[in-house]
Scaffold this active site. Structure first.
Site, PDB file in Angstrom:
ATOM      1  N   PHE A   1       0.847  -1.193   0.000  1.00  0.00           N
ATOM      2  CA  PHE A   1       0.000   0.000   0.000  1.00  0.00           C
ATOM      3  C   PHE A   1       0.877   1.234   0.000  1.00  0.00           C
ATOM      4  CE2 PHE A   1      -4.545   1.095   0.928  1.00  0.00           C
ATOM      5  CZ  PHE A   1      -5.106   0.029   0.264  1.00  0.00           C
TER       6      PHE A   1
ATOM      7  N   GLN B   1      -7.701  15.038   3.012  1.00  0.00           N
ATOM      8  CA  GLN B   1      -6.981  14.172   2.076  1.00  0.00           C
ATOM      9  C   GLN B   1      -7.706  14.018   0.743  1.00  0.00           C
ATOM     10  OE1 GLN B   1      -6.275   9.722   2.850  1.00  0.00           O
ATOM     11  NE2 GLN B   1      -4.240  10.600   2.706  1.00  0.00           N
TER      12      GLN B   1
ATOM     13  N   HIS C   1      -7.772  11.497  -2.411  1.00  0.00           N
ATOM     14  CA  HIS C   1      -7.337  10.178  -2.874  1.00  0.00           C
ATOM     15  C   HIS C   1      -7.048  10.305  -4.364  1.00  0.00           C
ATOM     16  CE1 HIS C   1      -7.302   5.928  -3.801  1.00  0.00           C
ATOM     17  NE2 HIS C   1      -7.344   5.653  -2.515  1.00  0.00           N
TER      18      HIS C   1
ATOM     19  N   LEU D   1     -14.658   5.458  -4.969  1.00  0.00           N
ATOM     20  CA  LEU D   1     -13.248   5.132  -4.730  1.00  0.00           C
ATOM     21  C   LEU D   1     -12.787   3.938  -5.570  1.00  0.00           C
ATOM     22  CD1 LEU D   1     -10.666   5.384  -2.939  1.00  0.00           C
ATOM     23  CD2 LEU D   1     -11.762   3.792  -1.362  1.00  0.00           C
TER      24      LEU D   1
ATOM     25  N   GLU E   1      -6.595   2.121  -3.471  1.00  0.00           N
ATOM     26  CA  GLU E   1      -5.152   2.151  -3.633  1.00  0.00           C
ATOM     27  C   GLU E   1      -4.619   0.747  -3.917  1.00  0.00           C
ATOM     28  OE1 GLU E   1      -3.305   5.195  -1.335  1.00  0.00           O
ATOM     29  OE2 GLU E   1      -2.043   3.672  -0.422  1.00  0.00           O
TER      30      GLU E   1
ATOM     31  N   ARG F   1      -0.542   9.353  -0.713  1.00  0.00           N
ATOM     32  CA  ARG F   1      -1.658   9.915  -1.477  1.00  0.00           C
ATOM     33  C   ARG F   1      -1.476  11.383  -1.827  1.00  0.00           C
ATOM     34  NH1 ARG F   1      -6.438   6.730   1.789  1.00  0.00           N
ATOM     35  NH2 ARG F   1      -5.958   4.747   0.803  1.00  0.00           N
TER      36      ARG F   1
ATOM     37  N   HIS G   1     -11.359  12.642   0.143  1.00  0.00           N
ATOM     38  CA  HIS G   1     -11.446  11.266   0.631  1.00  0.00           C
ATOM     39  C   HIS G   1     -11.371  11.095   2.147  1.00  0.00           C
ATOM     40  CE1 HIS G   1     -11.068   6.949   0.596  1.00  0.00           C
ATOM     41  NE2 HIS G   1      -9.907   6.993   1.191  1.00  0.00           N
TER      42      HIS G   1
ATOM     43  N   ARG H   1      -2.679  11.044   5.825  1.00  0.00           N
ATOM     44  CA  ARG H   1      -2.846   9.672   6.304  1.00  0.00           C
ATOM     45  C   ARG H   1      -2.368   8.665   5.266  1.00  0.00           C
ATOM     46  NH1 ARG H   1      -6.596   5.788   5.400  1.00  0.00           N
ATOM     47  NH2 ARG H   1      -8.056   7.135   4.292  1.00  0.00           N
TER      48      ARG H   1
END
Lengths: 236, 565
Positions: free
Chosen positions: B116, B230, B232, B242, B245, B276, B344, B379
């Site tokens: 990730f 954030q 994404h 979404l 990721e 991100r 996001h 994050r």
């Protein structure tokens, strides 16, 4: 323009109302309902959350068939769309139906792993091979949207009938290699409100938006509970 | 109506349900209420897709997970909180396994993990690409085992009651009847999620309007670091749904209109699995500089999974394939997916310490609505579901300990009358000529325009002015549906009021922070400024608008260094 015919209910009377929604390619029925709420009649009540087909909030009858409004494209249905609440549920207001009983039935089948080591102060990884996972995985995909229950002929005639979603959950846990609660659950699903009441109409599997096949879960449960009853009769 | 419980939890997503279970396990003498405006399994947590971070295997370590998180946060995370967090994550993964979560598995039966963004080890534990969905259902079903937990689905919380510095309970509208219920409690936990519907192009579910944040804020509890929002990298066009990721974790490419894997210019080592903020900025730069592809909804970037092959896509990313087909008419086995960065995650939230305590005795917060802070300015993917599990448990246990000793909360008749009159007379009964939905539309477009990936003084000032105007207009709204039962018109109007307060905090906080850090990127201050800005923002409510204060970041092991990927 798409014509939305929406079946409304104000707590006392039920009536149809027609709205014109400017629909373009890619627009979903849920977006159409939001268009109505935000521009034409803000009193329209419906449920929605994820708008991506995973939370189960927005199941309703669209052109006669239970579907998730969020993943149904307006243009696939043509320019005349009828929207109604799910069958086999009591309507609270407009497209909002009462799910209390539905969730109570899900709870009644003990939808959790039953094990002796019920407290896990020092949790330990349980092994489960991909093959063991695949034994039940498809049945974990139920989003409890109620589409299956709304077309179930047994649920239509028998209030207490557990229904396809609850029994799918029962099978999901019985088939999990980590579970030790099969016997308890077999007793519940083989009761008078359980698997033997199913008419094998198979409509639940047909309308499931997640392709879960509740009818198959019921069949598998029937086989297992029958075998379990036979075993106890023969004292095995 | 008045109802009493020992603990009242608001929000039934991952954090809320984890808290309920933790409290129930702590003592069977406690009566616990879990209240949510949806049914528990309809919460936004079901939308989490890719994974949950945890150190499970040899080669990984707590220090490595903590370092990745601290570096990912652009050094704004509190390092003591991060160190605590990473140690708790593995236990939560295994507990969920023991409670029935269908984690994806390795051939030997152990729990599988995948790469990730921003993590230097494959530590995203996953259940295909429906990780949040399976975690939610596992927790919900486990929660049903406890008779001491009472679920109140479809109750919309309108206020928090605090007297003499300690919490007394909450007020809520029972949607079904429209009647107000007053929940008196010894302890209250907020696990109400983020505020992503401030934005128009967003991955968030419809109900994520920041209610808990706004209620806490209006009651004098500060919000921390709200300017950090954030984006994404991969939101599906046009819906914003979404595309996890995990797509890039499993080896997907990002391509511009020339077919270039442009990430080699921006993060040569990590490429598509850089954090991100880095990837979102890179994509937005490509689009601004004219290298996006052209589509009917404007320029976009291609997320190419074709080389992974149908079998792998079906095995690891079935939801993504299904969603791309249903919502964009694109089968990723055959065509790249059209994506662009999308709002996001709310990094900021209710100011708490590592024990989920707030400034008010008996009032706790956990999950996305809280800011502990472990995410700082950015994050890392797969740390959010982990946060909800870890701090949900902490909040549940802390609330239980507190409730076992505290006296029962009391809500005064005076408060009840005032709250009922505020909702039913002042809001529902009022005539005006503004539509709350029009106000929301204008708010969304202001956020999308001025508080997006790149920010600067002019745009932020414009936004502050616009939000002030919308707040004025909001005073003059009319709610057309005057009935009581299942009045979603009333609920949404209240939500929009909450959103305006939060947007103001985001905008002014962003205007004041004259540096670039993590997801907050100022074109006019493009450098991180540790000398002046290595500190948390606290926003306090006043009727005239937010007042700001700043507190230091907790550094334990890792001195800030330049962030390179």
């Amino acid at each position: 323009m798409a014509e939305f015919r929406v079946r409304r209910f104000d707590g006392k009377k039920s009536y149809w109302q027609t709205f014109n929604v400017p629909a373009k390619k890619g627009m979903t029925v849920l977006e159409g309902l939001y268009y109505i709420k935000e521009n034409l009649d803000s009193s329209l009540a419906f449920r929605a959350s994820c708008r991506m087909g995973i939370c189960g909030s927005c199941a309703m009858r669209i052109n006669g068939k239970p579907r998730l409004a969020c993943e149904t494209q307006i243009l696939f249905l043509g320019d005349r769309i009828t929207v109604e609440p799910l069958d086999n549920f009591t309507v609270i207001k407009d497209l909002v139906t009462d799910f209390e009983g539905f969730f109570a039935k899900h709870k009644a089948i003990k939808p959790y792993l039953i094990r002796e080591d019920v407290k896990y102060d020092e949790p330990r990884e349980l092994l489960q091979t991909p093959k063991e996972l695949n034994e039940y995985y498809i049945f974990t995909l139920c989003i409890k949207c109620g589409a299956c229950y709304s077309v179930c002929p047994a649920a239509a005639t028998l209030d207490g009938y557990l229904g396809p979603a609850a029994m799918t959950a029962a099978y999901r846990f019985c088939a999990d290699s980590r579970d030790k609660g099969k016997k308890e659950r077999y007793e519940i699903v083989s009761s008078s409100n359980g698997v033997w009441r199913c008419h094998l109409a198979m409509e639940c599997s047909e309308v499931c938006p997640k392709n879960v096949e509740p009818a198959k879960a019921v069949q598998l449960l029937r086989r297992r509970t029958a075998f379990s009853i036979l075993k106890s009769l023969l004292g095995w | 109506m008045r109802v009493q419980h020992d603990i009242v939890i608001i929000g039934a997503g991952i954090a809320g349900m984890r808290a309920a279970i933790a409290a129930a396990e702590k003592s069977d003498r406690l009566s616990i209420a879990i209240i949510a405006k949806t049914y528990p399994i309809r919460c936004h947590s079901v939308c989490a897709e890719g994974g949950t971070a945890a150190v499970l295997r040899e080669g990984d370590s707590f220090d490595l997970h903590a370092w990745d998180t601290v570096k990912g946060s652009d050094f704004l995370a509190d390092q003591d909180a991060v160190e605590f967090f990473v140690r708790e994550c593995p236990k939560e993964i295994i507990r969920l396994d023991n409670w029935g979560c269908p984690w994806s598995r390795n051939d030997d039966g152990t729990i599988a993990q995948r790469p990730f963004g921003g993590h230097s080890f494959n530590r995203a534990t996953y259940a295909k690409d429906r990780t949040g969905f399976h975690e939610v259902h596992t927790l919900y079903e486990r929660m049903l085992m406890y008779d001491s937990v009472v679920i109140y689905p479809e109750y919309f919380v309108t206020n928090l009651v605090i007297e003499d510095g300690s919490v007394q309970g909450v007020s809520a509208i029972e949607l079904k009847t429209g009647n107000m219920t007053f929940f008196e409690a010894k302890a209250v936990i907020f696990t109400t999620g983020g505020a992503g519907r401030l934005y128009g192009f967003t991955t968030y579910s419809h109900q994520v309007t920041g209610d808990g944040l706004a209620i806490a804020y209006r009651n004098g509890i500060p919000l921390k670091d709200m300017e950090f929002f954030q984006f994404h990298p991969t939101g599906l066009i046009p819906s914003g749904i979404l595309m996890t990721e995990g797509c890039r974790g499993e080896g997907g490419y990002l391509l511009n209109k020339n077919g270039e894997r442009f990430m080699k210019k921006y993060a040569p080592e990590k490429m598509e699995i850089a954090p991100r903020d880095v990837v979102s900025r890179a994509m937005w730069t490509e689009i601004i500089e004219g290298r996006g592809l052209e589509g009917e909804y404007g320029p976009y970037i291609a997320l190419d999974l074709r080389h992974l092959g149908e079998e792998k896509i079906e095995e690891r990313l079935p939801l993504i394939r299904d969603a791309a087909i249903k919502f964009a008419g694109v089968d990723p086995v055959e065509e790249p997916i059209p994506v662009k960065p999308v709002a996001h995650y709310t990094m900021g939230g209710i100011h708490t310490n590592v024990k989920c305590e707030t400034a008010v005795k008996g009032f706790f917060a956990a999950g996305e609505c809280a800011c502990v802070s472990i995410h700082g300015a950015n994050r890392l993917g797969s740390n959010s579901t982990a946060e909800c599990l870890v701090f949900g448990k902490v909040a549940g246990e802390m609330a239980a300990e507190y409730a076992l000793k505290a006296k029962q909360g009391k809500i005064s008749r005076e408060f009840m009358n005032k709250e009922e009159s505020r909702i039913y007379d002042e809001l529902l009964g009022k005539s005006g000529d503004e539509s709350p939905y029009e106000i929301k539309r204008e708010l969304n477009s202001t956020m999308d325009k001025n508080m997006w990936i790149f920010r600067e003084e002019k745009g932020l000032k414009e936004a502050v002015k616009k939000i002030e105007e919308l707040k004025e207009r909001y005073k003059n709204i009319e709610i057309n549906d005057r009935t009581r039962g299942f009045n979603t018109d009333l609920m949404m109007a209240i939500e929009i009021g909450y959103m305006l307060d939060l947007a103001e905090v985001v905008a002014i906080g962003a205007l004041k922070r004259q540096e670039s850090r993590g997801a907050h990127y100022r074109l006019d201050y493009p450098k991180r400024d540790d000398e002046n800005w290595l500190k948390h923002t606290l926003a306090y409510y006043t009727p005239e608008g937010p007042k700001f204060d700043y507190i230091p970041v907790m550094i334990t092991k890792w001195e800030p260094v330049e962030r390179k990927y």
